[in-house]
Design an enzyme around this catalytic site. Structure first.
Site, PDB file in Angstrom:
ATOM      1  N   SER A 140       0.864  -1.184   0.000  1.00 35.13           N
ATOM      2  CA  SER A 140       0.000   0.000   0.000  1.00 35.13           C
ATOM      3  C   SER A 140       0.896   1.229   0.000  1.00 35.13           C
ATOM      4  CB  SER A 140      -0.849  -0.011   1.281  1.00 35.13           C
ATOM      5  OG  SER A 140      -1.492   1.221   1.470  1.00 35.13           O
ATOM      6  N   TYR A 153      -2.358  -1.193  10.433  1.00 35.55           N
ATOM      7  CA  TYR A 153      -2.285  -1.308   8.965  1.00 35.55           C
ATOM      8  C   TYR A 153      -0.947  -0.773   8.462  1.00 35.55           C
ATOM      9  CZ  TYR A 153      -4.014  -1.025   4.108  1.00 35.55           C
ATOM     10  OH  TYR A 153      -4.191  -1.188   2.758  1.00 35.55           O
TER      11      TYR A 153
END
Ligand code: NAD
Length: 258
Positions: A140, A153
């Protein structure tokens, strides 16, 4: 020749788009993830039609190491081996660190980071035997930069880049490349579902939520498409990418240039 592909977390969103492009290329694809049985059966059937060869689903829960090992073993039994592994399964939880539930932290680290250790560990002997392999980790923009309230995350996604580089070095002499893709915001069903709720909560139009909330950090002010990420995965799996290893490719509309 058909290659044997495993894509984790691929009953939806980016993973499903990746499964599609490999099937379109004539590869055998094993999808994984949760969903309605009928819908998953239809997806497998569609992938079989697309590839004109085989496809399967395995329901391994990416928090469970023994189920992950079985995903790789069962795929290898059915297809003959695993040549391409795409670690895509991922979940999110948003909270301040002091309020972050411990079980949410553990779950995100398990699914977004540790599951990739378990899959990579299981595919290495198969890929080494063939002296060819491709490992693609869907990271990401949050593997490179942080945002508040996404501690687990961001930590997991930064961690996956470390795992990517380490595995690449260990496997460099075996014809196996290991890379990460770092997407910005992708309009997956999950993100789409959040837009009307956020619009109501903030008294904004859905368009304002997209540009001023979700795409605030993305200079192009446009979403990345799941198909764009899939095209990059297909490239990394190609022979043309054989010298690309131990790195990440950003596809984030300029987010991490700032
Ligand atoms: P999604 O929610 O649409 O799909 C997630 C998939 O993972 C689903 O198939 C789901 O069933 C599966 N899954 C969830 N928990 C699982 C578990 N315990 N075991 C097995 N499968 C499980 O999500 P997405 O947006 O397509 O995200 C896919 C990946 O891309 C994730 O790693 C995510 O972090 C990354 N990513 C997404 C975006 C985005 O904006 N959507 C941006 C950057 C990176």
């Amino acid at each position: 020749m058909a290659r044997n592909v495993v894509v984790t977390g691929s009953t939806s969103g980016i993973g499903l788009a990746i499964a599609n492009v490999f099937a379109e290329a004539g590869d055998r694809v094993a999808i994984n993830g949760f969903g309605e049985t009928q819908e998953i059966e239809a997806q497998v059937h569609r992938l079989q039609q697309l590839s004109k060869t085989d496809a399967m689903h395995h329901a391994a829960d990416m928090t469970k190491p023994e189920e992950i090992a079985d995903l790789i073993a069962a795929t290898s039994r059915r297809f003959g081996s695993v040549d391409i592994l795409v670690n895509n399964a991922g979940v999110q939880h948003i909270d301040k660190i002091e309020d972050f539930p411990i079980d949410a932290w553990d779950k995100i680290i398990a699914i977004n980071l540790s599951s990739s250790f378990h899959t990579i560990r299981a595919v290495i002997p198969l890929m080494k035997t063939k002296k060819w392999g491709r490992i693609i980790n869907i990271a990401s923009a949050h593997a490179l930069v942080a945002s508040p309230f996404k501690s687990a995350y961001v930590a997991a996604k930064h961690g996956i880049l470390g795992l990517t580089k380490t595995a690449a070095l260990e496997l460099a002499e075996f014809g196996i490349t290991v890379n990460a893709i770092c997407p910005g915001y992708v309009l997956t069903p999950l993100v789409e579902r959040q837009i009307p709720d956020t619009a109501r909560a903030r008294g904004m139009t859905e368009e304002e939520v997209k540009t001023e909330v979700l795409l605030k950090a993305q200079p192009t002010k446009d979403f990345v498409k799941a198909e764009d990420v899939a095209a990059l995965a297909l490239y990394l799996a190609s022979d043309a990418a054989r010298q690309v290893t131990g790195t990440h490719l950003s596809i984030d509309g300029g987010w991490t240039a700032a």
